[in-house]
Design an enzyme around this catalytic site. Structure first.
Site, PDB file in Angstrom:
ATOM      1  N   HIS A  55       1.376  -1.063   0.101  1.00 31.14           N
ATOM      2  CA  HIS A  55       0.331   0.101   0.027  1.00 31.14           C
ATOM      3  C   HIS A  55       1.027   0.868   0.323  1.00 31.14           C
ATOM      4  O   HIS A  55       2.466   0.743  -0.112  1.00 31.14           O
ATOM      5  CB  HIS A  55      -0.989  -0.464   1.323  1.00 31.14           C
ATOM      6  CG  HIS A  55      -1.790  -1.091   1.094  1.00 31.14           C
ATOM      7  ND1 HIS A  55      -3.354  -1.049   2.390  1.00 31.14           N
ATOM      8  CD2 HIS A  55      -1.777  -2.303   0.659  1.00 31.14           C
ATOM      9  CE1 HIS A  55      -4.320  -1.450   1.353  1.00 31.14           C
ATOM     10  NE2 HIS A  55      -3.113  -2.805   0.982  1.00 31.14           N
ATOM     11  N   GLU A  57       0.809   4.183   1.600  1.00 28.79           N
ATOM     12  CA  GLU A  57       1.446   4.610   3.070  1.00 28.79           C
ATOM     13  C   GLU A  57       2.498   3.846   3.583  1.00 28.79           C
ATOM     14  O   GLU A  57       3.408   3.902   3.798  1.00 28.79           O
ATOM     15  CB  GLU A  57       0.041   4.381   4.298  1.00 28.79           C
ATOM     16  CG  GLU A  57      -0.753   5.003   3.695  1.00 28.79           C
ATOM     17  CD  GLU A  57      -2.396   3.970   3.263  1.00 28.79           C
ATOM     18  OE1 GLU A  57      -3.313   4.562   3.149  1.00 28.79           O
ATOM     19  OE2 GLU A  57      -1.785   3.253   2.061  1.00 28.79           O
ATOM     20  N   CYS A  85      -6.501   1.584   5.807  1.00 29.10           N
ATOM     21  CA  CYS A  85      -7.112   0.694   5.827  1.00 29.10           C
ATOM     22  C   CYS A  85      -6.113   0.062   7.540  1.00 29.10           C
ATOM     23  O   CYS A  85      -5.063   0.971   8.280  1.00 29.10           O
ATOM     24  CB  CYS A  85      -6.890  -0.101   5.270  1.00 29.10           C
ATOM     25  SG  CYS A  85      -4.760  -0.717   5.345  1.00 29.10           S
ATOM     26  N   CYS A  88      -2.545  -0.485   7.289  1.00 33.78           N
ATOM     27  CA  CYS A  88      -1.350   0.542   7.794  1.00 33.78           C
ATOM     28  C   CYS A  88      -2.190   1.421   8.167  1.00 33.78           C
ATOM     29  O   CYS A  88      -0.754   2.304   8.719  1.00 33.78           O
ATOM     30  CB  CYS A  88      -2.024   1.448   5.982  1.00 33.78           C
ATOM     31  SG  CYS A  88      -1.723   0.855   4.626  1.00 33.78           S
TER      32      CYS A  88
END
Length: 176
Positions: A55, A57, A85, A88
């Site tokens: 992801h 992040e 999410c 993260c």
């Protein structure tokens, strides 16, 4: 941090989201800022890296840790185009990031109020509390995601139509 600076950093996160989209991934981008300067960037690379954890992040956090030579980022801020999410958000807490600014809310997996209230917990069991500000450049960030998924659905429909036409054409050829 001034509104102008926040907007500038969110624009940089949107530029990272463009890179994700160019690689066929969900257009989410992130930047990490320390002392008013971008020190790390990330964008979704799940498709490219074939990695569930890739992801924006997570990639930005890893890059910031490498740049600073430490895993604690308590003097840093994260700017991301989509509400983090649970995974993260867990990494954000572990890195002890001071502030998180995000664009679009994520009604399916958002951990900063949309689905989970993780970010708003003031539970003393958490070793760190991060300040969260959501909805920055919300329309622009949401539009990027909406457009991406509309194109993806349209492409899937066109592929289905092409397969059906090819199948019909193949049957016609066999019948001759």
């Amino acid at each position: 941090m001034t509104t102008e600076k926040i907007s500038l950093f969110m624009q940089q996160a949107l530029s990272e989201a463009d890179l994700a989209e160019q690689n066929g991934d969900v257009p989410v981008g992130a930047v990490i800022v320390k002392s008013g300067q971008i020190i790390a960037r990330g964008h979704n690379k799940r498709e490219f890296a074939i990695d569930t954890t890739a992801h924006a992040e997570i990639i930005a956090i890893r890059a910031a840790c490498q740049k600073l030579g430490r895993w604690i980022l308590d003097d840093c801020e994260l700017y991301v185009t989509l509400e983090p999410c649970l995974m993260c958000f867990g990494a954000i807490i572990q890195a002890r990031i001071a502030n998180v600014y995000f664009g679009a809310y994520d009604p399916k997996t958002g951990a900063c109020g949309s689905v989970a209230e993780t970010a708003t917990l003031k539970d003393s069991a958490l070793n760190h509390h991060t300040n969260i500000v959501g909805g920055l450049l919300k329309e622009e960030c949401a539009k990027k995601l909406t457009d991406f998924f509309q194109k993806k659905r349209l492409g899937a429909k066109l592929n289905k139509v092409n397969r059906e036409e090819a199948k019909e054409h193949g049957q016609t050829e066999k019948q001759k």
